[in-house]
Design a protein around this motif. Structure first.
Motif, mmCIF file in Angstrom:
data_model
loop_
_atom_site.group_PDB
_atom_site.id
_atom_site.type_symbol
_atom_site.label_atom_id
_atom_site.label_comp_id
_atom_site.label_asym_id
_atom_site.label_seq_id
_atom_site.Cartn_x
_atom_site.Cartn_y
_atom_site.Cartn_z
ATOM 1 N N ASP A 136 26.972 -64.264 38.756
ATOM 2 C CA ASP A 136 26.298 -64.312 37.447
ATOM 3 C C ASP A 136 25.346 -63.127 37.276
ATOM 4 O O ASP A 136 25.274 -62.523 36.199
ATOM 5 N N ALA A 137 24.610 -62.811 38.338
ATOM 6 C CA ALA A 137 23.656 -61.698 38.274
ATOM 7 C C ALA A 137 24.372 -60.372 38.056
ATOM 8 O O ALA A 137 23.969 -59.564 37.202
ATOM 9 N N LEU A 138 25.436 -60.140 38.811
ATOM 10 C CA LEU A 138 26.181 -58.891 38.662
ATOM 11 C C LEU A 138 26.861 -58.827 37.296
ATOM 12 O O LEU A 138 26.845 -57.775 36.636
ATOM 13 N N GLU A 139 27.437 -59.928 36.866
ATOM 14 C CA GLU A 139 28.107 -59.961 35.569
ATOM 15 C C GLU A 139 27.124 -59.634 34.442
ATOM 16 O O GLU A 139 27.440 -58.858 33.531
ATOM 17 N N SER A 140 25.944 -60.215 34.492
ATOM 18 C CA SER A 140 24.935 -59.972 33.461
ATOM 19 C C SER A 140 24.602 -58.491 33.358
ATOM 20 O O SER A 140 24.478 -57.943 32.256
ATOM 21 N N HIS A 141 24.480 -57.831 34.494
ATOM 22 C CA HIS A 141 24.141 -56.402 34.477
ATOM 23 C C HIS A 141 25.302 -55.556 33.967
ATOM 24 O O HIS A 141 25.113 -54.679 33.107
ATOM 25 N N LEU A 142 26.500 -55.798 34.477
ATOM 26 C CA LEU A 142 27.636 -54.972 34.097
ATOM 27 C C LEU A 142 28.067 -55.202 32.651
ATOM 28 O O LEU A 142 28.625 -54.294 32.012
ATOM 29 N N ALA A 143 27.806 -56.373 32.124
ATOM 30 C CA ALA A 143 28.146 -56.649 30.723
ATOM 31 C C ALA A 143 27.259 -55.862 29.766
ATOM 32 O O ALA A 143 27.636 -55.610 28.616
ATOM 33 N N ALA A 144 26.088 -55.435 30.243
ATOM 34 C CA ALA A 144 25.120 -54.751 29.382
ATOM 35 C C ALA A 144 25.167 -53.237 29.514
ATOM 36 O O ALA A 144 24.495 -52.527 28.755
ATOM 37 N N SER A 145 25.945 -52.707 30.486
ATOM 38 C CA SER A 145 25.965 -51.266 30.741
ATOM 39 C C SER A 145 27.378 -50.808 31.068
ATOM 40 O O SER A 145 28.148 -51.538 31.693
ATOM 41 N N ASP A 146 27.707 -49.599 30.653
ATOM 42 C CA ASP A 146 29.007 -49.046 31.021
ATOM 43 C C ASP A 146 29.083 -48.773 32.512
ATOM 44 O O ASP A 146 30.137 -48.949 33.140
ATOM 45 N N TYR A 147 27.954 -48.312 33.077
ATOM 46 C CA TYR A 147 27.890 -47.987 34.492
ATOM 47 C C TYR A 147 26.641 -48.618 35.097
ATOM 48 O O TYR A 147 25.778 -49.132 34.380
ATOM 49 N N VAL A 148 26.516 -48.562 36.392
ATOM 50 C CA VAL A 148 25.412 -49.231 37.075
ATOM 51 C C VAL A 148 24.056 -48.789 36.548
ATOM 52 O O VAL A 148 23.159 -49.595 36.347
ATOM 53 N N THR A 149 23.902 -47.481 36.312
ATOM 54 C CA THR A 149 22.597 -46.984 35.870
ATOM 55 C C THR A 149 22.502 -46.821 34.357
ATOM 56 O O THR A 149 21.515 -46.305 33.854
ATOM 57 N N GLY A 150 23.512 -47.238 33.641
ATOM 58 C CA GLY A 150 23.495 -47.117 32.181
ATOM 59 C C GLY A 150 24.746 -46.418 31.681
ATOM 60 O O GLY A 150 25.850 -46.925 31.824
ATOM 61 N N GLY A 151 24.575 -45.221 31.117
ATOM 62 C CA GLY A 151 25.709 -44.535 30.514
ATOM 63 C C GLY A 151 26.289 -43.418 31.343
ATOM 64 O O GLY A 151 27.141 -42.666 30.855
ATOM 65 N N HIS A 152 25.841 -43.283 32.599
ATOM 66 C CA HIS A 152 26.245 -42.154 33.433
ATOM 67 C C HIS A 152 26.797 -42.642 34.770
ATOM 68 O O HIS A 152 26.158 -43.434 35.455
ATOM 69 N N PHE A 153 27.977 -42.160 35.142
ATOM 70 C CA PHE A 153 28.599 -42.505 36.422
ATOM 71 C C PHE A 153 27.804 -41.887 37.570
ATOM 72 O O PHE A 153 27.434 -40.713 37.524
ATOM 73 N N THR A 154 27.554 -42.691 38.615
ATOM 74 C CA THR A 154 26.831 -42.212 39.794
ATOM 75 C C THR A 154 27.501 -42.735 41.069
ATOM 76 O O THR A 154 28.473 -43.501 41.013
ATOM 77 N N ALA A 155 26.924 -42.352 42.203
ATOM 78 C CA ALA A 155 27.422 -42.850 43.492
ATOM 79 C C ALA A 155 27.348 -44.370 43.564
ATOM 80 O O ALA A 155 28.141 -44.998 44.277
ATOM 81 N N ALA A 156 26.421 -44.967 42.839
ATOM 82 C CA ALA A 156 26.330 -46.428 42.828
ATOM 83 C C ALA A 156 27.605 -47.051 42.291
ATOM 84 O O ALA A 156 28.019 -48.133 42.739
ATOM 85 N N ASP A 157 28.256 -46.373 41.356
ATOM 86 C CA ASP A 157 29.503 -46.904 40.793
ATOM 87 C C ASP A 157 30.654 -46.793 41.782
ATOM 88 O O ASP A 157 31.566 -47.626 41.765
ATOM 89 N N VAL A 158 30.619 -45.777 42.641
ATOM 90 C CA VAL A 158 31.631 -45.706 43.701
ATOM 91 C C VAL A 158 31.522 -46.948 44.574
ATOM 92 O O VAL A 158 32.538 -47.603 44.877
ATOM 93 N N TYR A 159 30.303 -47.294 44.946
ATOM 94 C CA TYR A 159 30.114 -48.412 45.867
ATOM 95 C C TYR A 159 30.300 -49.768 45.180
ATOM 96 O O TYR A 159 31.101 -50.597 45.623
ATOM 97 N N VAL A 160 29.573 -49.988 44.108
ATOM 98 C CA VAL A 160 29.699 -51.270 43.397
ATOM 99 C C VAL A 160 31.111 -51.419 42.841
ATOM 100 O O VAL A 160 31.729 -52.486 42.938
#
Length: 211
Positions: A136-160
């Motif tokens: 639920d926590a992860l879904e809530s965050h990803l539903a509100a943003s294109d990428y982990v940090t918002g609108g920009h792809f980062t290393a966090a997106d590789v991992y998550v």
């Protein structure tokens, strides 16, 4: 840094995440493919006493643990633009959700796959509480943003993103719309495709050799 990057991995391991990260960097690297068993339990333990892959050697620097490797590489090669600015709102989300995936998410998914389900009383002793709460926590965050940090792809997106992609592929993660939409944004990135092709070719070659 100009030191050589040496990547220790097996194509059927979490090293696939690091391969993707390395391909995103666009920097030359050398891959050392290790078989399971003695190859990981002998001299390799000098690099990782756990006897597991992946590991990264960057000159004199040794890094293990996938999340750590991804974040290290983003900082070591800032020209790739895979890490947000320090002390920014985006940097906070970058750390938060990378380590959420490394901690609560992986523990929740692994325990569920092993049939380990904490009772109501036990939930306060485990870092993830429950599988449902974690998703639920992860879904809530990803539903509100294109990428982990918002609108920009980062290393966090590789991992998550790797956790989400694997979870959807192997059925360890519920097929929620936010997860599927997020993975759809990531899976066809050229670096992700190249990384999969390299590791899949190594798996196919190993199977042919064993036939």
């Amino acid at each position: 840094m100009s030191a050589e990057l040496v990547f220790y991995t097996n194509p059927m391991s979490r090293g696939r995440m690091v391969r993707w990260m390395l391909e995103e960097l666009g920097q030359p690297y050398r891959a050392e493919i290790l078989g399971y068993g003695e190859a990981m339990k002998g001299d390799y333990r000098r690099l990782n006493p756990m006897g597991k892959v992946p590991a990264l050697a960057h000159g004199e620097v040794i890094v293990t643990e996938v999340a750590a490797i991804c974040l290290y590489l983003a900082d070591a090669f800032p020209q790739a633009g895979l890490a947000p600015a320090p002390a920014s709102t985006e940097r906070g989300a970058y750390y938060r959700w990378t380590f959420f995936a490394a901690g609560p998410l992986e523990a929740a998914v692994t325990n569920r796959a092993l049939g380990v389900v904490p009772t109501e009383d036990q939930r306060r002793f485990v870092g993830y509480g429950s599988y449902e709460t974690t998703l639920d926590a992860l879904e809530s965050h990803l539903a509100a943003s294109d990428y982990v940090t918002g609108g920009h792809f980062t290393a966090a997106d590789v991992y998550v993103g790797s956790h989400v992609g694997w979870g959807l592929q192997f059925g360890t993660l519920e097929r929620r719309p936010a997860f599927e939409a997020y993975w759809d944004r990531l899976k066809d990135r050229p670096a992700a495709v190249r990384a999969r092709e390299i590791d899949d070719a190594l798996i196919a070659k190993a199977k042919q050799g064993a036939a």
